[in-house]
Scaffold this active site. Structure first.
Site, mmCIF file in Angstrom:
data_model
loop_
_atom_site.group_PDB
_atom_site.id
_atom_site.type_symbol
_atom_site.label_atom_id
_atom_site.label_comp_id
_atom_site.label_asym_id
_atom_site.label_seq_id
_atom_site.Cartn_x
_atom_site.Cartn_y
_atom_site.Cartn_z
ATOM 1 N N GLY A 1 -23.263 5.031 -3.892
ATOM 2 C CA GLY A 1 -21.849 5.400 -4.756
ATOM 3 C C GLY A 1 -21.826 4.422 -5.952
ATOM 4 O O GLY A 1 -22.552 4.010 -5.821
ATOM 5 N N LYS B 1 0.765 -1.251 -0.751
ATOM 6 C CA LYS B 1 0.212 0.214 0.155
ATOM 7 C C LYS B 1 1.190 1.448 -0.288
ATOM 8 O O LYS B 1 1.883 1.432 0.522
ATOM 9 C CB LYS B 1 -0.933 -0.307 1.488
ATOM 10 C CG LYS B 1 -1.743 0.917 1.026
ATOM 11 C CD LYS B 1 -3.370 0.035 0.660
ATOM 12 C CE LYS B 1 -5.295 0.944 0.596
ATOM 13 N NZ LYS B 1 -5.454 -0.099 -0.234
ATOM 14 N N VAL C 1 -19.511 1.350 -6.104
ATOM 15 C CA VAL C 1 -19.837 0.060 -5.887
ATOM 16 C C VAL C 1 -21.767 0.328 -5.653
ATOM 17 O O VAL C 1 -21.642 -0.852 -5.972
ATOM 18 C CB VAL C 1 -18.822 -0.446 -4.960
ATOM 19 C CG1 VAL C 1 -19.155 -1.797 -4.448
ATOM 20 C CG2 VAL C 1 -17.139 0.038 -5.001
HETATM 21 P P1 NAD Z 1 -18.232 6.292 -3.181
HETATM 22 O O1 NAD Z 1 -16.974 7.282 -2.346
HETATM 23 O O2 NAD Z 1 -18.218 6.313 -4.852
HETATM 24 O O3 NAD Z 1 -18.967 5.310 -2.851
HETATM 25 C C1 NAD Z 1 -19.752 5.674 -1.422
HETATM 26 C C2 NAD Z 1 -20.730 6.210 -0.733
HETATM 27 O O4 NAD Z 1 -21.165 6.408 0.062
HETATM 28 C C3 NAD Z 1 -21.121 7.742 -1.661
HETATM 29 O O5 NAD Z 1 -22.276 7.651 -2.589
HETATM 30 C C4 NAD Z 1 -20.824 9.279 -0.127
HETATM 31 O O6 NAD Z 1 -21.849 10.009 -0.537
HETATM 32 C C5 NAD Z 1 -22.273 7.730 0.975
HETATM 33 N N1 NAD Z 1 -21.330 7.738 1.836
HETATM 34 C C6 NAD Z 1 -20.607 8.247 3.076
HETATM 35 N N2 NAD Z 1 -20.331 8.288 4.205
HETATM 36 C C7 NAD Z 1 -22.479 7.921 4.263
HETATM 37 C C8 NAD Z 1 -23.376 7.902 5.612
HETATM 38 N N3 NAD Z 1 -22.452 8.634 6.220
HETATM 39 N N4 NAD Z 1 -24.837 7.336 5.582
HETATM 40 C C9 NAD Z 1 -24.350 7.306 4.005
HETATM 41 N N5 NAD Z 1 -23.674 7.152 2.431
HETATM 42 C C10 NAD Z 1 -22.703 7.491 2.540
HETATM 43 O O7 NAD Z 1 -17.295 4.430 -2.626
HETATM 44 P P2 NAD Z 1 -17.499 3.680 -3.613
HETATM 45 O O8 NAD Z 1 -16.008 3.105 -4.733
HETATM 46 O O9 NAD Z 1 -18.343 3.463 -4.002
HETATM 47 O O10 NAD Z 1 -16.561 2.338 -2.783
HETATM 48 C C11 NAD Z 1 -17.625 1.703 -1.044
HETATM 49 C C12 NAD Z 1 -17.293 1.722 -0.262
HETATM 50 O O11 NAD Z 1 -16.386 -0.171 -0.675
HETATM 51 C C13 NAD Z 1 -15.496 1.460 0.564
HETATM 52 O O12 NAD Z 1 -15.548 1.607 1.702
HETATM 53 C C14 NAD Z 1 -15.132 1.564 -0.272
HETATM 54 O O13 NAD Z 1 -13.536 1.667 0.257
HETATM 55 C C15 NAD Z 1 -14.963 -0.007 -0.538
HETATM 56 N N6 NAD Z 1 -14.404 -0.713 -1.394
HETATM 57 C C16 NAD Z 1 -14.478 0.154 -2.903
HETATM 58 C C17 NAD Z 1 -13.351 -0.461 -4.014
HETATM 59 C C18 NAD Z 1 -13.411 -0.277 -5.351
HETATM 60 O O14 NAD Z 1 -13.448 -1.195 -6.198
HETATM 61 N N7 NAD Z 1 -14.610 0.639 -5.644
HETATM 62 C C19 NAD Z 1 -12.641 -1.677 -4.141
HETATM 63 C C20 NAD Z 1 -13.119 -2.698 -2.284
HETATM 64 C C21 NAD Z 1 -13.653 -2.175 -0.952
#
Ligand code: NAD
Length: 352
Positions: free
Chosen positions: A187, A80, A189
């Site tokens: 968001g 990382k 995912v």
């Molecule tokens: P993203 O930022 O696109 O989506 C996250 C969403 O959660 C956003 O729409 C945000 O407004 C919302 N959010 C934040 N705080 C909140 C709350 N308190 N209540 C309700 N909604 C809230 O991120 P993402 O890429 O969709 O990732 C989502 C999660 O999955 C993260 O924890 C990320 O670490 C994990 N993750 C993502 C990936 C990937 O490929 N993008 C891979 C592994 C893990």
């Protein structure tokens, strides 16, 4: 501050500090374990309060990547990178060029990718300076067409497959028609997951702090919008955390009703001991790093080649891994995270 006596030091192979005065780069790269291949893991940009906070994050996250890749049967180690800086105000081309040089200086022992605070644009800048970067190019999507390096559709598909496995194990059901699912965070995912679930006939409840994201899920997928507080107490079959970490904690556990917790967010348990509480409550928890591995699988295929169909099949393997975890946990009377850790270590050390 010392690395070797740090509480989060776990026999990491290499921890390197990088600084570039001209661009202001201050970064740390940690390689936890490279038994299975070069260490791959995202590059996070975050306004850490001090060096120690950044070190702690990079030590923990790199170790997590070793476990995640091992469990997903990838020829990758765990690493990382963290950049100390504000992703809203501190980004510049020079900064990411310097970061690209820093990554390159490790000669491929560490491969970087997008993470919180970085995305495809930053990967493209780093790719000008190093080839040890993933997620910077275009590729064939397994749902057809061409897409950029964003792995979130693969993460979402893996979580969908994982929910199927959890539903089969906990509820004894093979299809998702009429299944009630609450998604926290729609968001990248979360929305893509919601689409898969909708197509499979599930009923959806969603919440998000961004109203436009909620609207999109309501208008396009017929989801029901609820408040940030209401999402926990719904009488649903699955609670899918897709927003942020630490969301399973003593407060939320008091109101959570779902018999299954399965979502994309990293580090969902505020405290590792809560896995045992969930087991005692008969709540089936899909360990986050097992169910959200679709993204790292995607990134790996970008590096090593392989068709979209092979990528899809590999992601579907998340279902088999989870099934194995659920069955072993039930047989041994252990939490699912204990079994996932054990399985990851076995694979990391060349067994199974
Ligand atoms: P993203 O930022 O696109 O989506 C996250 C969403 O959660 C956003 O729409 C945000 O407004 C919302 N959010 C934040 N705080 C909140 C709350 N308190 N209540 C309700 N909604 C809230 O991120 P993402 O890429 O969709 O990732 C989502 C999660 O999955 C993260 O924890 C990320 O670490 C994990 N993750 C993502 C990936 C990937 O490929 N993008 C891979 C592994 C893990």
């Amino acid at each position: 501050m010392s690395v070797f006596s740090h509480i989060d030091f776990d026999h990491h192979e290499q921890v390197v500090y990088g600084h570039d005065q001209a661009s202001g780069l201050k970064a740390i790269i940690a390689i936890h374990n490279s038994n299975l291949g070069p260490a791959l893991g995202g590059c996070r940009m975050w306004p850490y309060a001090n060096d120690d906070e950044a070190l702690r994050d990079v030590l923990r996250l790199s170790r997590g990547m070793s476990y995640k890749s091992a469990l997903a049967r990838l020829p990758l180690g765990g690493g990382k990178a963290v950049i100390m800086g504000d992703p809203h105000t501190g980004k510049s081309t020079a900064l990411f060029q310097a970061m690209g040089d820093f990554v390159d200086s490790l000669g491929g022992r560490y491969i970087t990718a997008a993470d919180s605070g970085t995305g495809v644009a930053e990967m493209q800048i780093m790719a000008e300076r190093t080839r040890h970067v993933a997620g910077a190019g275009q590729r064939e999507g397994f749902e057809g067409g061409v897409r950029n390096g964003d792995p979130s559709p693969s993460t979402a598909y893996g979580v969908f497959i994982g929910i199927q496995a959890a539903v089969k194990h906990r509820l004894g059901r093979d299809d998702l028609r009429g299944l009630k699912v609450a998604i926290q965070g729609v968001g990248q995912v979360g929305f893509s997951l919601a689409r898969h679930l909708k197509e499979a006939g599930a009923e959806l409840w969603v919440t998000d702090i961004v109203p436009a994201n909620v609207r999109r899920a309501v208008e396009q997928l017929g989801a029901t919008a609820v408040t940030q507080q209401e999402i926990f107490a719904l009488e649903v079959d699955v609670f899918a955390p897709c927003a942020m970490g630490g969301i399973i904690n003593l407060q939320t556990l008091e109101v959570l009703r779902a018999p299954i917790i399965a979502g994309a967010a990293n580090n969902q348990l505020a405290d590792a001991s809560l896995a045992e509480t969930l087991r005692r409550n008969e709540c089936l928890y899909a360990p986050d790093y097992a169910i959200n591995a679709g993204g790292i699988i995607d990134v790996c295929y970008e590096r090593t080649g392989g068709s979209a169909a092979q990528l899809k099949a590999h992601i579907e393997g998340i279902g088999d891994t989870l099934q194995q975890i659920f069955q072993r946990a039930a047989a041994d009377g252990c939490s699912t995270t204990q079994i996932a850790d054990r399985l990851a270590l076995e694979r990391l050390n060349g067994g199974e």
